[in-house]
Design a protein around this motif. Structure first.
Motif: not given
Length: 66
Positions: A39-42
């Motif tokens: 999970q990064g920015s999404g």
């Protein structure tokens, strides 16, 4: 009693799961985790594959990788 022998055998095998196979896009048994989407920015998520898809696509479950 044969129930004890069955229990011992089950504890030495990899547990199977029922759920969604990301490769054939359908419900299946004997799912194994193939890929983790961090999970990064999404949204994050995991991809699971059933036995036939693992064989057909030469997929190695994460737990079986060196």
């Amino acid at each position: 009693m044969t129930g004890g022998a069955s229990h011992e055998k089950a504890s030495t095998t990899v547990p199977s799961a029922f759920g969604w196979c990301a490769w054939h896009k359908g419900h299946a048994e004997d799912l194994r985790l193939i890929q983790i989407h961090e999970q990064g920015s999404g949204a994050g998520g995991n991809l699971f594959a059933c036995g036939p898809c693992r064989q057909a696509h030469h997929l190695v479950p994460l737990a079986d990788r060196p």
